[in-house]
Design an enzyme around this catalytic site. Structure first.
Site, PDB file in Angstrom:
ATOM      1  N   CYS A 140     -15.465  89.655  62.860  1.00 18.23           N
ATOM      2  CA  CYS A 140     -14.725  90.438  63.850  1.00 18.23           C
ATOM      3  C   CYS A 140     -14.432  89.569  65.066  1.00 18.23           C
ATOM      4  O   CYS A 140     -15.310  88.852  65.548  1.00 18.23           O
ATOM      5  CB  CYS A 140     -15.552  91.649  64.275  1.00 18.23           C
ATOM      6  SG  CYS A 140     -14.739  92.694  65.497  1.00 18.23           S
TER       7      CYS A 140
ATOM      8  N   CYS B 211     -13.673  96.804  58.204  1.00 17.48           N
ATOM      9  CA  CYS B 211     -14.276  96.345  56.961  1.00 17.48           C
ATOM     10  C   CYS B 211     -13.542  95.078  56.544  1.00 17.48           C
ATOM     11  O   CYS B 211     -12.560  94.691  57.180  1.00 17.48           O
ATOM     12  CB  CYS B 211     -14.132  97.445  55.908  1.00 17.48           C
ATOM     13  SG  CYS B 211     -15.590  97.653  54.910  1.00 17.48           S
TER      14      CYS B 211
ATOM     15  N   CYS C  96     -19.434  96.594  57.074  1.00 17.60           N
ATOM     16  CA  CYS C  96     -19.968  95.582  56.162  1.00 17.60           C
ATOM     17  C   CYS C  96     -20.306  94.334  56.974  1.00 17.60           C
ATOM     18  O   CYS C  96     -19.767  94.124  58.063  1.00 17.60           O
ATOM     19  CB  CYS C  96     -18.989  95.257  55.039  1.00 17.60           C
ATOM     20  SG  CYS C  96     -17.464  94.465  55.573  1.00 17.60           S
TER      21      CYS C  96
END
Length: 140
Positions: free
Chosen positions: A87, A8, A80
Site C-alpha cells: 500500500c 486487496c 491481505c
C-alpha cells in the site's frame, strides 16, 4: 462524511465483498470504495456468494488504488498481507486496519468446496464491517 477504502492485491474478491457489505451496512454518511495494488477482475464466485446474502456486487469493477482518494480517507483497511505491504504511504491522519483474511480464490477442490471457502471469508468480512459503524474514525 467518513471515507473508507478496502484494499486487496487484485481487488477481485475480499475487498469487493467488503465494499458490498459496507455500502449496505454502514451509515449513509460513509463513502465506501475498494481497490487493489493490481487489477485482477471481479471474481464470479465472490459475486455468487454475495448474491446469496442479497448483495449485488456484479456491477463493481476491479480498480487500482486511487492515491487522491487514499490520502483523503479516514480509514484504510487492508484485507491481505500483500496489500498491507504494498500500500502506498498515507498521511498520518489516515487510520489503518489490517484484516488478515485468507484468499478464497486460492481454494482448490470442487466448486462446492471453493464456494464454502468464499462463504467463510464472506461471513468473516460481514462481521468485521458490522463493527466499523460503531467506532469513530474521524478522531485523529
Amino acid at each position: 462524511m467518513k471515507k473508507v477504502y478496502f484494499l486487496c492485491t487484485g481487488n477481485a474478491c475480499r475487498s469487493q465483498m467488503a465494499e458490498g457489505f459496507a455500502r449496505q451496512l454502514l451509515p449513509a454518511d460513509w463513502v465506501v470504495a475498494s481497490a487493489g495494488v493490481e487489477v485482477h477482475g471481479l471474481n464470479p464466485q465472490a459475486v455468487t456468494v454475495m448474491a446469496e446474502v442479497g448483495i449485488d456486487i456484479s456491477r463493481q469493477t476491479s480498480k487500482l488504488i486511487d492515491r487522491d482518494y487514499l490520502n483523503a480517507c479516514d480509514l484504510v483497511i487492508t484485507l491481505c498481507g500483500d496489500a498491507r505491504d504494498r500500500c502506498p504511504v498515507t498521511p498520518a491522519t489516515v487510520q489503518k486496519l489490517h484484516w488478515p483474511l485468507p484468499d478464497p480464490a486460492a481454494a482448490s477442490g470442487s466448486i462446492a468446496t471453493q464456494l464454502a471457502v468464499f462463504r467463510q471469508v464472506r461471513d468473516e468480512i460481514k462481521q468485521r464491517v458490522l463493527t466499523l459503524g460503531a467506532r469513530d474514525y474521524t478522531e485523529k
